[in-house]
Write a protein that holds these residues in place. Structure first.
Motif, PDB file in Angstrom:
ATOM      1  N   VAL A 130       0.840  -1.206   0.000  1.00  0.00           N
ATOM      2  CA  VAL A 130       0.000   0.000   0.000  1.00  0.00           C
ATOM      3  C   VAL A 130       0.868   1.246   0.000  1.00  0.00           C
ATOM      4  O   VAL A 130       0.575   2.237  -0.711  1.00  0.00           O
ATOM      5  CB  VAL A 130      -0.948  -0.014   1.217  1.00  0.00           C
ATOM      6  N   VAL A 153      -4.581   6.927   1.810  1.00  0.00           N
ATOM      7  CA  VAL A 153      -4.546   5.484   2.044  1.00  0.00           C
ATOM      8  C   VAL A 153      -5.677   4.796   1.290  1.00  0.00           C
ATOM      9  O   VAL A 153      -5.483   3.732   0.675  1.00  0.00           O
ATOM     10  CB  VAL A 153      -4.629   5.188   3.555  1.00  0.00           C
ATOM     11  N   ARG A 188      -5.145   2.025  -1.579  1.00  0.00           N
ATOM     12  CA  ARG A 188      -5.729   0.683  -1.453  1.00  0.00           C
ATOM     13  C   ARG A 188      -6.558   0.333  -2.684  1.00  0.00           C
ATOM     14  O   ARG A 188      -6.437  -0.770  -3.231  1.00  0.00           O
ATOM     15  CB  ARG A 188      -6.601   0.604  -0.197  1.00  0.00           C
ATOM     16  N   ASN A 189      -7.398   1.262  -3.112  1.00  0.00           N
ATOM     17  CA  ASN A 189      -8.225   0.989  -4.288  1.00  0.00           C
ATOM     18  C   ASN A 189      -7.376   0.771  -5.537  1.00  0.00           C
ATOM     19  O   ASN A 189      -7.665  -0.113  -6.355  1.00  0.00           O
ATOM     20  CB  ASN A 189      -9.199   2.145  -4.517  1.00  0.00           C
ATOM     21  N   ILE A 203      -5.695  -2.723  -5.281  1.00  0.00           N
ATOM     22  CA  ILE A 203      -6.646  -3.810  -5.548  1.00  0.00           C
ATOM     23  C   ILE A 203      -6.959  -3.888  -7.031  1.00  0.00           C
ATOM     24  O   ILE A 203      -7.004  -4.983  -7.616  1.00  0.00           O
ATOM     25  CB  ILE A 203      -7.925  -3.600  -4.717  1.00  0.00           C
ATOM     26  N   ILE A 252      -5.732  -6.077   2.338  1.00  0.00           N
ATOM     27  CA  ILE A 252      -5.404  -4.723   1.871  1.00  0.00           C
ATOM     28  C   ILE A 252      -6.326  -3.699   2.519  1.00  0.00           C
ATOM     29  O   ILE A 252      -5.880  -2.623   2.959  1.00  0.00           O
ATOM     30  CB  ILE A 252      -5.508  -4.661   0.337  1.00  0.00           C
ATOM     31  N   ASP A 253      -7.629  -4.002   2.598  1.00  0.00           N
ATOM     32  CA  ASP A 253      -8.573  -3.060   3.211  1.00  0.00           C
ATOM     33  C   ASP A 253      -8.320  -2.869   4.698  1.00  0.00           C
ATOM     34  O   ASP A 253      -8.775  -1.880   5.280  1.00  0.00           O
ATOM     35  CB  ASP A 253     -10.008  -3.544   2.992  1.00  0.00           C
ATOM     36  N   VAL A 273      -5.521  -2.204   6.017  1.00  0.00           N
ATOM     37  CA  VAL A 273      -4.444  -1.226   6.189  1.00  0.00           C
ATOM     38  C   VAL A 273      -5.049   0.169   6.269  1.00  0.00           C
ATOM     39  O   VAL A 273      -5.758   0.605   5.348  1.00  0.00           O
ATOM     40  CB  VAL A 273      -3.436  -1.305   5.025  1.00  0.00           C
ATOM     41  N   ASP A 274      -4.800   0.884   7.355  1.00  0.00           N
ATOM     42  CA  ASP A 274      -5.276   2.253   7.508  1.00  0.00           C
ATOM     43  C   ASP A 274      -4.094   3.187   7.756  1.00  0.00           C
ATOM     44  O   ASP A 274      -2.927   2.788   7.674  1.00  0.00           O
ATOM     45  CB  ASP A 274      -6.304   2.352   8.639  1.00  0.00           C
TER      46      ASP A 274
END
Length: 497
Positions: free
Chosen positions: A323, A405, A409-410, A413, A450-451, A453-454
């Motif tokens: 990410v 972030v 992430r998007n 993916i 992946i989602d 991860v913030d």
């Protein structure tokens, strides 16, 4: 006389002012009647109250945008009530034979094609000091004829049928002297090309010096010129063992058919039980903060890479580094995005025009990794580009926005899903994951990781790998204006007081 003229001018100006005022009043009255302008506020409402109401209305529109425009590209994840469509991915079936050979397939009977491949857990770090580069040489020799099939017959049969010829190429390659000489010249010629590959070879050599991971994939010129048929045959027997191989198939295939064909044709594989994990423990990869600079003022552009010690394939923070790589992004002068990129670093590079191209990288190995940025620029921009890179990289330890972030992430993916579109990418993904993770990770699980991860995760991982950590630098070309190592090392942290 002069006084009379002055009085006449004053009277005329008053007449003109009164007539213009009447016309303005008539226009305002007519516009109010036709409804083209907003009605005046009520007498009990002040102007600032009306402005406050307009501002609140605009904020509501931003919080609740028109769904017609953001139903497909909203930065916020959509909560679904039914996840069956996502979880209904084809199953990856894995069969392990008695000798340790793994066979993995993902069947899609609706596909019109199928891909079958052999993946071997090998590399230059597992080769000897005097013969490393043999594995890369072997890749050039595998389809140059076998004991039963000359080169031309092999090419025709592969084009027409494919399939079990992989076993023939891997187990029965003849390694003729003519083909060895031919491929040796090809490899030596390619080594003189490609600055980016040379940069990463030097980066590994300095980052993992005195360890096997620092050896180049293609090997030095002396090794390439000394490789013989005996070296190639010894490499196959030592590294292409059943326990270190995966045969993966995807597309219009049936798992049972593939297993039967493998049992029938892959009968000469070595059963050496040694694994790469055991070899890596004997000679672990150790990161060393250092640099290598090769000055060449005859080339127009400077190439350099800055890297931190990264994570291994199985490290829990590997996904977070992916990410972060997406947050730093990529940029190129020839790309269509220009300065309108999501990455802040790409925006700075595009607006200031301080690079020809730039990309972040995250390289994983069995027990180590490299995380950093590679860039190409004009010699006069080295200082500015180095500052921009180190500022944005070190900022990941301090200030990370939620929006950046989510965007990263998007984007990650999307790229991962697009990269497994087709039977060949799916087969490669199966083989690679079985060698690295020991299993095939479902797409739904990868997206969930992946989602997860913030912004706080990014800052924690950046403090682990980036904040006040040693770096490795490799640079080539007209790099006299590139700042020294201590300049880069100083910018891995900021004084927070």
């Amino acid at each position: 006389m002069a006084t009379n003229q002055t009085l006449n001018l004053i009277r005329r100006s008053r007449k003109l002012f009164s007539s213009s005022t009447r016309s303005i009043r008539c226009l305002s009255t007519s516009s109010a009647l036709t409804g083209t302008s907003p009605p005046p506020p009520p007498p009990n409402v002040m102007n600032y109250d009306r402005l406050a109401e307009e501002t609140e209305t605009k904020i509501k529109k931003l919080e609740n945008p028109d769904s017609r425009f953001l139903q497909y590209n909203s930065p916020h994840p959509v909560v679904l009530s039914d996840y069956s469509r996502i979880l209904a991915a084809p199953e990856t079936k894995v069969t392990t034979l008695e000798n340790g050979l793994r066979i993995a397939t993902e069947s899609n009977l609706a596909a019109k094609t199928a891909t079958v491949g052999v993946w071997v857990d090998a590399g230059s770090r597992y080769e000897c000091e005097g013969t490393h580069g043999t594995g890369h040489f072997l890749l050039h020799m595998l389809f140059e004829g076998t004991e039963k099939r000359p080169v031309r017959v092999l090419e025709e049969e592969i084009a027409n049928m494919g399939g079990h010829f992989l076993a023939d190429c891997l187990q029965n390659s003849c390694f003729s002297e003519d083909q060895i000489v031919k491929q040796r010249d090809v490899i030596l010629r390619k080594m003189a090309e490609g600055e980016e590959e040379a940069i990463f070879d030097h980066l590994h050599a300095t980052a993992f010096q005195y360890s096997p991971l620092g050896r180049t994939v293609r090997g030095p010129d002396a090794n390439i010129k000394a490789i013989t048929k005996k070296h190639l045959e010894s490499y196959v027997m030592r590294h292409c063992t059943a326990r270190r191989m995966v045969i993966a198939a995807a597309g219009n295939v049936k798992h049972e058919d593939v297993v039967n064909q493998v049992k029938k044709h892959f009968t000469k594989l070595s059963t050496d039980p040694t694994t790469t994990a055991e070899l890596a423990e004997l000679e672990p990869a150790i990161f060393t903060g250092s640099e290598v600079r090769i000055i060449d003022d005859d080339v127009p552009l400077a190439h350099f890479a800055v890297a931190f010690s990264g994570a291994s394939w199985t490290d829990p923070d590997t996904i977070a580094l992916m990410v972060m790589q997406s947050m730093l992004g990529t940029w190129s002068k020839s790309a269509g995005g220009g300065k309108h990129m999501g990455s802040v670093l790409a925006q700075r590079v595009g607006i200031d025009v301080i690079a020809e191209n730039m990309r972040a990288f995250n390289i994983n190995y069995k027990d180590a990794g490299l995380f950093g940025v590679y860039a190409t620029c004009n010699p006069d921009c080295l200082d500015d580009l180095g500052y921009a890179i180190m500022y944005e990289v070190s900022k990941l330890s301090y200030r990370v926005s939620k929006e950046d972030v989510i965007r990263a992430r998007n984007q990650l993916i999307s790229s991962l899903i697009l990269n497994i579109d087709g039977t060949s990418p799916v087969a490669e993904d199966i083989g690679r994951q079985l060698l690295t993770y020991g299993r095939r990770m479902p797409v739904a699980e990868l997206i969930a990781r992946i989602d997860a991860v913030d912004a706080s995760t990014v800052k924690r991982v950046a403090n682990r790998f980036i904040f006040d950590r040693d770096i490795a630098i490799a640079a080539m070309g007209p790099i006299r204006k590139l700042p020294d190592y201590n300049w880069f090392r100083r910018r891995t942290y900021k004084n927070r007081y």
